[in-house]
Design a protein around this motif. Sequence first.
Motif, PDB file in Angstrom:
ATOM      1  N   GLN A 253      -4.141  -0.765  -4.390  1.00 15.81           N
ATOM      2  CA  GLN A 253      -3.349  -0.671  -3.204  1.00 15.81           C
ATOM      3  C   GLN A 253      -3.219   0.700  -2.845  1.00 15.81           C
ATOM      4  OE1 GLN A 253      -1.903  -2.764  -1.399  1.00 15.81           O
ATOM      5  NE2 GLN A 253      -3.169  -4.247  -2.348  1.00 15.81           N
TER       6      GLN A 253
ATOM      7  N   ILE B 108      -4.738   3.949  -2.221  1.00 17.69           N
ATOM      8  CA  ILE B 108      -5.972   4.297  -1.452  1.00 17.69           C
ATOM      9  C   ILE B 108      -6.025   5.850  -1.643  1.00 17.69           C
ATOM     10  CG2 ILE B 108      -7.381   4.542   0.499  1.00 17.69           C
ATOM     11  CD1 ILE B 108      -6.962   1.746  -0.040  1.00 17.69           C
TER      12      ILE B 108
ATOM     13  N   SER C   6       7.931  13.847   2.030  1.00 17.58           N
ATOM     14  CA  SER C   6       8.365  12.609   2.298  1.00 17.58           C
ATOM     15  C   SER C   6       7.254  11.638   2.992  1.00 17.58           C
ATOM     16  CB  SER C   6       9.200  12.476   3.321  1.00 17.58           C
ATOM     17  OG  SER C   6       9.620  11.107   3.849  1.00 17.58           O
ATOM     18  N   GLY C   7       6.941  10.333   2.607  1.00 19.85           N
ATOM     19  CA  GLY C   7       5.925   9.487   3.117  1.00 19.85           C
ATOM     20  C   GLY C   7       4.490   9.773   2.452  1.00 19.85           C
ATOM     21  N   THR C   8       4.472  10.455   1.450  1.00 24.07           N
ATOM     22  CA  THR C   8       3.065  10.745   0.545  1.00 24.07           C
ATOM     23  C   THR C   8       2.825   9.563  -0.208  1.00 24.07           C
ATOM     24  OG1 THR C   8       4.534  12.228  -0.770  1.00 24.07           O
ATOM     25  CG2 THR C   8       2.930  13.139   0.958  1.00 24.07           C
ATOM     26  N   GLY C   9       3.550   8.825  -0.657  1.00 28.69           N
ATOM     27  CA  GLY C   9       3.160   7.852  -1.536  1.00 28.69           C
ATOM     28  C   GLY C   9       4.034   7.703  -2.858  1.00 28.69           C
ATOM     29  N   LYS C  10       5.061   8.571  -3.092  1.00 26.49           N
ATOM     30  CA  LYS C  10       5.721   8.910  -4.369  1.00 26.49           C
ATOM     31  C   LYS C  10       6.096   7.491  -4.964  1.00 26.49           C
ATOM     32  CE  LYS C  10       8.647  11.774  -2.694  1.00 26.49           C
ATOM     33  NZ  LYS C  10       8.246  11.857  -1.576  1.00 26.49           N
ATOM     34  N   GLU C  11       6.741   6.567  -4.036  1.00 22.30           N
ATOM     35  CA  GLU C  11       7.245   5.204  -4.742  1.00 22.30           C
ATOM     36  C   GLU C  11       5.997   4.283  -5.128  1.00 22.30           C
ATOM     37  OE1 GLU C  11      10.283   3.573  -2.373  1.00 22.30           O
ATOM     38  OE2 GLU C  11      10.381   1.760  -3.549  1.00 22.30           O
ATOM     39  N   LEU C  12       5.133   4.406  -4.406  1.00 25.51           N
ATOM     40  CA  LEU C  12       3.703   3.868  -4.643  1.00 25.51           C
ATOM     41  C   LEU C  12       3.143   3.998  -6.174  1.00 25.51           C
ATOM     42  CD1 LEU C  12       2.454   1.475  -2.925  1.00 25.51           C
ATOM     43  CD2 LEU C  12       0.630   3.367  -2.448  1.00 25.51           C
TER      44      LEU C  12
ATOM     45  N   LEU D  45      -7.262   4.978   4.440  1.00 28.14           N
ATOM     46  CA  LEU D  45      -5.858   4.379   4.826  1.00 28.14           C
ATOM     47  C   LEU D  45      -5.925   3.678   5.953  1.00 28.14           C
ATOM     48  CD1 LEU D  45      -4.248   7.617   3.570  1.00 28.14           C
ATOM     49  CD2 LEU D  45      -3.970   5.554   2.656  1.00 28.14           C
TER      50      LEU D  45
ATOM     51  N   PHE E 191      -4.589  -0.095   6.389  1.00 33.03           N
ATOM     52  CA  PHE E 191      -3.598  -0.518   7.080  1.00 33.03           C
ATOM     53  C   PHE E 191      -3.837  -1.336   8.202  1.00 33.03           C
ATOM     54  CE2 PHE E 191      -1.682   3.804   5.574  1.00 33.03           C
ATOM     55  CZ  PHE E 191      -1.319   3.071   4.381  1.00 33.03           C
TER      56      PHE E 191
ATOM     57  N   VAL F  33       1.569   9.587   4.822  1.00 31.12           N
ATOM     58  CA  VAL F  33       0.989   8.423   5.035  1.00 31.12           C
ATOM     59  C   VAL F  33       1.724   7.327   5.654  1.00 31.12           C
ATOM     60  CG1 VAL F  33      -0.081   6.557   3.718  1.00 31.12           C
ATOM     61  CG2 VAL F  33      -0.299   8.859   2.691  1.00 31.12           C
ATOM     62  N   ARG F  34       3.103   7.415   5.569  1.00 32.33           N
ATOM     63  CA  ARG F  34       4.029   6.470   6.291  1.00 32.33           C
ATOM     64  C   ARG F  34       4.008   6.753   7.812  1.00 32.33           C
ATOM     65  NH1 ARG F  34       8.688   7.951   4.249  1.00 32.33           N
ATOM     66  NH2 ARG F  34       8.976   6.313   2.715  1.00 32.33           N
TER      67      ARG F  34
ATOM     68  N   LYS G 219       0.626   4.948   8.510  1.00 31.83           N
ATOM     69  CA  LYS G 219       0.706   3.542   8.562  1.00 31.83           C
ATOM     70  C   LYS G 219       1.370   2.957   9.718  1.00 31.83           C
ATOM     71  CE  LYS G 219       2.103   0.177   5.274  1.00 31.83           C
ATOM     72  NZ  LYS G 219       2.627  -0.300   4.257  1.00 31.83           N
TER      73      LYS G 219
HETATM   74  N1  LIG Z   1      -2.423   6.257  -1.229  1.00 35.93           N
HETATM   75  C1  LIG Z   1      -1.761   5.440  -0.614  1.00 35.93           C
HETATM   76  N2  LIG Z   1      -2.468   4.166  -0.227  1.00 35.93           N
HETATM   77  C2  LIG Z   1      -1.926   3.281   0.325  1.00 35.93           C
HETATM   78  N3  LIG Z   1      -0.729   3.236   0.987  1.00 35.93           N
HETATM   79  C3  LIG Z   1       0.010   4.369   0.502  1.00 35.93           C
HETATM   80  C4  LIG Z   1      -0.533   5.456   0.136  1.00 35.93           C
HETATM   81  N4  LIG Z   1       0.531   6.355   0.113  1.00 35.93           N
HETATM   82  C5  LIG Z   1       1.383   5.779   0.704  1.00 35.93           C
HETATM   83  N5  LIG Z   1       1.137   4.749   1.040  1.00 35.93           N
HETATM   84  C6  LIG Z   1       2.074   3.778   2.031  1.00 35.93           C
HETATM   85  O1  LIG Z   1       3.085   4.738   2.855  1.00 35.93           O
HETATM   86  C7  LIG Z   1       4.376   4.309   2.821  1.00 35.93           C
HETATM   87  C8  LIG Z   1       5.288   5.447   2.399  1.00 35.93           C
HETATM   88  O2  LIG Z   1       4.880   5.705   0.822  1.00 35.93           O
HETATM   89  P1  LIG Z   1       6.090   5.802  -0.083  1.00 35.93           P
HETATM   90  O3  LIG Z   1       7.401   5.168   0.147  1.00 35.93           O
HETATM   91  O4  LIG Z   1       5.612   5.522  -1.493  1.00 35.93           O
HETATM   92  O5  LIG Z   1       6.435   7.297   0.101  1.00 35.93           O
HETATM   93  P2  LIG Z   1       7.701   8.260  -0.473  1.00 35.93           P
HETATM   94  O6  LIG Z   1       6.607   9.537  -0.948  1.00 35.93           O
HETATM   95  O7  LIG Z   1       8.105   7.761  -1.539  1.00 35.93           O
HETATM   96  O8  LIG Z   1       8.318   8.731   0.588  1.00 35.93           O
HETATM   97  P3  LIG Z   1       9.863   9.296   0.796  1.00 35.93           P
HETATM   98  O9  LIG Z   1       9.795  10.678  -0.004  1.00 35.93           O
HETATM   99  O10 LIG Z   1      10.093   9.178   2.147  1.00 35.93           O
HETATM  100  O11 LIG Z   1      10.825   8.115  -0.197  1.00 35.93           O
HETATM  101  C9  LIG Z   1       4.380   2.989   1.993  1.00 35.93           C
HETATM  102  O12 LIG Z   1       4.242   1.977   3.085  1.00 35.93           O
HETATM  103  C10 LIG Z   1       3.301   2.980   1.043  1.00 35.93           C
HETATM  104  O13 LIG Z   1       2.923   1.886   0.544  1.00 35.93           O
END
Ligand SMILES: Nc1ncnc2c1ncn2[C@@H]1O[C@H](COP(=O)(O)OP(=O)(O)OP(=O)(O)O)[C@@H](O)[C@H]1O
Length: 466
Positions: A142, A144, A173-179, A324, A328, A360-361, A364
């Motif tokens: 998941q 990418i 923000s939005g780079t995918g940290k939570e993922l 990506l 999406f 990435v957010r 998407k």
């Molecule tokens: N490498 C990736 N592959 C697929 N989906 C991704 C990827 N990186 C981010 N996403 C998607 O982009 C969105 C934002 O990711 P996420 O919430 O993990 O960001 P974040 O770094 O936690 O942002 P914030 O700092 O704003 O909380 C989510 O929908 C996530 O599924």
Amino acid sequence: MKGRILVVDDERAMQLALRGLLSKEGYTVETAGSGEEAVGKIEGGDFHLVITDLSMTGMDGLQLLQRARAFDPDLAVVMITAYGSEKIAVDAMKAGAADYIPKPFDNDEMRVLVRKVMENSLLRRDHRRLLAQVQGSYAFDQIIGRSPAMLRVFEAVQKVADTDITVLIRGDSGTGKELVANALHYHSPRRTKPMVKVNCAAFSRELVESELFGHEKGAFTGAVAQREGKFEAADGGTLFLDEVGDMPLETQAKLLRAIQEKEFERVGGNTPIKVDVRLIAATNHDLEAQVRAGKFREDLYYRLKVVELVIPPLAERREDVPDLIKRFLTDAAERFNRPVKPLSDDALRACMTHPWKGNVRELKSVVEQALLLAAGAEISTADLFGGATPARPTNAAAAADLPATFKDAKQRIVEDFERDFLTRALARHGGNISKAAEEIGMYRQNLQQKMRELGISASDDGDAPA
Ligand SMILES: Nc1ncnc2c1ncn2[C@@H]1O[C@H](COP(=O)(O)OP(=O)(O)OP(=O)(O)O)[C@@H](O)[C@H]1O
Ligand SMILES: [Mg+2]
């Protein structure tokens, strides 16, 4: 959709009678005149329920039941049994039939039975799909990425996955940290235990501490009852401290103590509570700068960054953009029930040069909106970036129209998300609105209002109206 039914009987009259009865109820009904014909239809079609006569020449109902269940364990099968064949009916139930109905039956009996079995069958499917989604959404595939930076992230995740090492994830923000945090948890030995998230930026100091450590009744104004904190909820599992850079200094001291001594007290309490928790933290701040400015404790910083994963902004890893987009697009097409459309060459080029400040957010949401908006066979640059494209000549009417459409599309995405989120929260509490509201931190009345807006009904077990 009400569901697809296959009626199997070697008597043509019975096929027709049942088809008439059940189509009137709104189901899509097909018929088969033998077990063999039925197997072919089951394997070719997407049925939810098979109603079959037990005794037929050739393949009988029991044999058909076995074939059907081997093909799709979620497919419900109802047996029509002859008068006096209760013993075989019981065998059928043991072999996995959803129910049986003895001949002769009246129409009402059949209607009620089908409604009940169909509801269960659809529920089971939904449940299975949700489960697969939840498990699948944390699998590595998941995330990418083929850029060197992302490959380094994957490698590091794999290296630390089976340890309890504290990981600090950094990135805008939005780079995918939570993922990535999810991937760390779901690849760790703690995967069967809870992954609990705390947003350290969302509340006042009092509330962050009560979120983290819980509180005793009367600890502060509004603490009307004792409450368990996220540290306790995460016992045995992982605690994800999101936006840790925004945590108030006083709270940082308490957190440090909880980490070092593996023990803490609830706010307003003095009984020490012991927990076994793995920590993952994330931030989009420059923590070193915050340490130098005296806003973040240096000792806590070193505790958290035992391993540090840095996710660069999307603009610095553009080679990830095409993959990506593809992901999406396919996901959104499935979610919104639309055909997948490719990007035009121009549109793809525009994506490769767009600044992607929201990372990435942003990508998407741009792709999802474009898929909903695109009128042609391909997604154009205008579908992606709207009227902002300078080259695009528009007449006044079209220009006035566009924002409304954009807004609608966005609105839909948000609503889909909210509906999914709230439905799951309600499901976790057996439909109890008060408990679900408490978990997600909403007032009960607001949650009810939201549910009405989104058309969510709750089973409302033991939950008296306000
Ligand atoms: N490498 C990736 N592959 C697929 N989906 C991704 C990827 N990186 C981010 N996403 C998607 O982009 C969105 C934002 O990711 P996420 O919430 O993990 O960001 P974040 O770094 O936690 O942002 P914030 O700092 O704003 O909380 C989510 O929908 C996530 O599924
Ligand atoms: Mg996040």
